[in-house]
Design an enzyme around this catalytic site. Structure first.
Site, mmCIF file in Angstrom:
data_model
loop_
_atom_site.group_PDB
_atom_site.id
_atom_site.type_symbol
_atom_site.label_atom_id
_atom_site.label_comp_id
_atom_site.label_asym_id
_atom_site.label_seq_id
_atom_site.Cartn_x
_atom_site.Cartn_y
_atom_site.Cartn_z
ATOM 1 C CB SER A 11 -0.916 0.047 1.378
ATOM 2 O OG SER A 11 -0.183 -0.021 2.347
ATOM 3 N N GLY A 12 2.077 1.023 -0.654
ATOM 4 C CA GLY A 12 3.037 2.434 -0.806
ATOM 5 C C GLY A 12 2.223 3.205 -2.206
ATOM 6 C CE LYS A 36 5.811 -6.913 5.667
ATOM 7 N NZ LYS A 36 7.115 -7.722 5.654
ATOM 8 C CB ALA A 47 10.058 8.942 0.723
ATOM 9 C CD GLU A 116 16.702 15.071 -2.195
ATOM 10 O OE1 GLU A 116 17.370 14.076 -2.702
ATOM 11 O OE2 GLU A 116 15.776 15.467 -1.526
ATOM 12 C CG HIS A 244 20.223 8.233 3.355
ATOM 13 N ND1 HIS A 244 20.883 9.437 3.956
ATOM 14 C CD2 HIS A 244 19.342 8.751 2.538
ATOM 15 C CE1 HIS A 244 20.291 10.528 3.602
ATOM 16 N NE2 HIS A 244 19.321 10.159 2.585
ATOM 17 N NE ARG A 292 20.196 9.504 -1.638
ATOM 18 C CZ ARG A 292 18.828 9.385 -1.407
ATOM 19 N NH1 ARG A 292 18.559 8.030 -1.429
ATOM 20 N NH2 ARG A 292 18.306 10.156 -1.127
ATOM 21 C CG HIS A 353 17.909 5.061 1.934
ATOM 22 N ND1 HIS A 353 17.064 5.564 2.683
ATOM 23 C CD2 HIS A 353 17.751 5.930 0.882
ATOM 24 C CE1 HIS A 353 16.264 6.353 2.186
ATOM 25 N NE2 HIS A 353 16.497 6.983 1.096
ATOM 26 C CD GLU A 377 13.801 0.017 -1.667
ATOM 27 O OE1 GLU A 377 14.590 -0.010 -1.026
ATOM 28 O OE2 GLU A 377 12.580 0.768 -0.908
ATOM 29 N NE ARG A 388 16.899 5.609 -4.408
ATOM 30 C CZ ARG A 388 16.309 6.728 -3.535
ATOM 31 N NH1 ARG A 388 15.544 7.515 -3.961
ATOM 32 N NH2 ARG A 388 16.806 6.963 -2.268
#
Length: 533
Positions: A11-12, A36, A47, A116, A244, A292, A353, A377, A388
């Site tokens: 449910s993202g 779940k 995020a 970023e 991260h 990153r 991350h 993901e 990424r």
């Protein structure tokens, strides 16, 4: 037993986008969404930074965003997919805003765009420092408006149903593996039930929990990747685990680490070592705005040189009012543990991350198994390559949620009658007597992955990791065969499978590229390839 037209696992943002579009297009059809945990307990929710998209065409362009993504991906991005996501992403962002998501604006009423690491222009839309949470809120509110969406919470999906469960031999070379739904554990009554579906869509998120320190929530156990691998589907590029660079370091605190978004460095935060020296200029010309993978390795190097478990993020010189406006949660979290960012530097350390690899999909979100789609993901779409680019993940989830919907909407899937699929067999199993068998194996797994398969790797470490994983796998499978399934046992089993895929991919890659750095192969190989398992 349940039957549905479209089954969504997760449910993202990727799952909700797909479910919402299907429900709107087919009001007569049933969409079943399984999670779940609670509806909003997803990687999306955590995020912080934002969603990348070209909205300022005077200073930015699609070409710049595409180029930034390709550079970060270090030679392994699929250029066609990168172009698709960057160009189609703008419409998806507009759609999200129409659905009620709120992004920060400046005094003139224009969107306040952030910068970023790895980006050449200001293009990050954000909502304070809780962008994912705001997007999740808007989507859940929209989904709740549709009567044909059934939201099932606290069900743990165990396996994909394929021809294997009908008594046929299924191998990786089987050309027409089909998915007919799933077996899922209803944790409200501890019964395993069948959910049969014409189309199954996986949006199960990441796998950060295989590491001791991660910014991911406890649900990020790689369930979708593990299930597809067991069903003989294709998985690729699992060796590329993004750490991260700046998770808040709290001594003695376990579990999910608090994320200090890269946007803090985008606004002027400076990384300093134990001595207080700004060190990023020694590692990259872009200094604190390097991608990153470079920043994480630099921090790892400084920690090893100084013998410390963290470095510092210096925000003391930054404008307090601006910081409070943009990063209120970070400010409050730091203050709650005695750190006033105007007076003290923030102790930070890298944490697992994001998984850049996953279930291999095409440009429509289709997996190698028929009637099975994946996005978010858990999927490897070709966008991220070996690393990424910051804030591209929410964009990717929406674009592929939409593209999977477009393709699945015109599919004519094969379905089975309920009596053709056997019920879950619990014969010969008993209730688990000792939970320590699961919890101790989980600790061992997280420890070996953190120590042997972290930011910097060697052949010896990878070999040791694989040997220990073999033992953990054997013990866990024996437990799985003899005891009734539980979410804890299912998650452990999935995490061991994911860990195996990470290590195996790392062993196959005889080079250092992107997020995979092996001191035995410090150079890049001229043969650029995806590792498909």
């Amino acid at each position: 037993m349940k039957q549905t037209d479209f089954l969504v696992i997760g449910s993202g943002i990727a799952g909700l986008t797909f479910a919402l579009k299907m429900a709107s297009r087919f009001p007569e059809k049933k969409i079943t969404l399984v999670t779940k945990a609670n509806a909003d307990e997803t990687n999306t929710k955590y995020a912080q930074g934002g969603i990348a998209g070209v909205t300022d065409f005077e200073n930015d362009s699609f070409e710049k965003h595409i180029n930034d993504t390709l550079i970060a991906g270090d030679g392994l991005c699929n250029p066609k997919v990168v172009e698709i996501v960057v160009k189609e992403g703008v419409e998806r962002i507009r759609e999200l805003i129409d659905w009620g998501a709120q992004f920060d604006k400046d005094d003139s009423g224009e969107y306040a765009l952030g910068m970023e690491g790895g980006h050449s222009e200001y293009r990050i839309l954000h909502h304070k420092d809780v962008t994912g949470k705001e997007m999740e809120r808007a989507l859940i509110e929209k989904v709740q408006q549709y009567a044909n969406i059934e939201f099932i919470k606290h069900w743990f999906v165990i396996e994909l149903i394929t021809q294997h469960h009908l008594g046929y031999l299924v191998t990786k070379s089987t050309p027409d593996i089909q998915c007919y739904g799933v077996y899922a554990l209803n944790t409200n009554n501890n019964q395993v039930e069948k959910i049969l579906a014409g189309i199954t869509y996986l949006a199960t998120g990441g796998n950060g929990q295989v590491y001791r320190s991660t910014t991911n929530p406890s649900i990020a156990t790689g369930d979708g990747v593990a299930m597809v691998y067991r069903a003989k589907g294709r998985i690729e590029n699992m060796e590329f685990i993004q750490f991260h660079p700046t998770a808040l370091y709290e001594p003695g605190v376990g579990g999910q680490a608090f994320l200090i978004t890269e946007a803090v460095r985008g606004d002027g935060g400076i990384l300093r070592n134990k001595k207080g020296d700004a060190f990023m200029e020694r590692y990259d010309d872009r200094k604190d705005l390097a991608p990153r993978d470079i920043v994480a390795r630099a921090i790892d190097s400084e920690m090893k040189i100084t013998g410390t478990e963290y470095v510092y993020l210096d925000c003391r010189h930054m404008d307090k009012e601006k910081f409070l406006h943009h990063f209120p949660n970070i400010y409050e979290k730091c203050l709650s543990i005695g750190i006033d960012i105007t007076q003290h530097m923030i102790p930070v350390a890298p944490a697992a991350h994001y998984s850049c690899g996953g279930i291999k999909t095409d440009e429509w979100g289709r997996t190698s198994i028929r009637n099975l789609y994946a996005a978010g993901e858990c999927a490897s779409t070709g966008l991220h390559g070996a690393n990424r680019l910051a804030s591209n993940s929410l964009l990717e989830a929406m674009v592929f949620g939409h593209r999977a919907y477009e393709n699945a909407a015109i599919e004519k899937p094969s379905t089975l009658s309920p009596e053709m699929v056997p019920d879950w067999d619990t014969k010969g199993t008993t209730d688990p007597r000792e939970m320590i068998l699961i919890t101790q194996s989980l600790k061992e797994l997280q420890l070996l992955m953190s120590d042997y398969v972290g930011i910097v790797r060697t052949n010896v470490r990878l070999e040791r990791a694989m040997k220990r994983l073999d033992l953990l796998w054997t013990e866990t499978e024996q437990l799985y065969q003899s005891t009734k399934v539980s979410p804890q046992l299912g998650e452990l089993r999935n995490m061991i499978s994911v860990a195996f895929l990470i290590v195996k991919g790392a062993q196959f890659r005889k080079e250092s590229r992107g997020l995979h750095f092996n001191t035995d192969y410090p150079e890049k190989s001229p043969l650029v390839q995806n590792i498909v398992l």
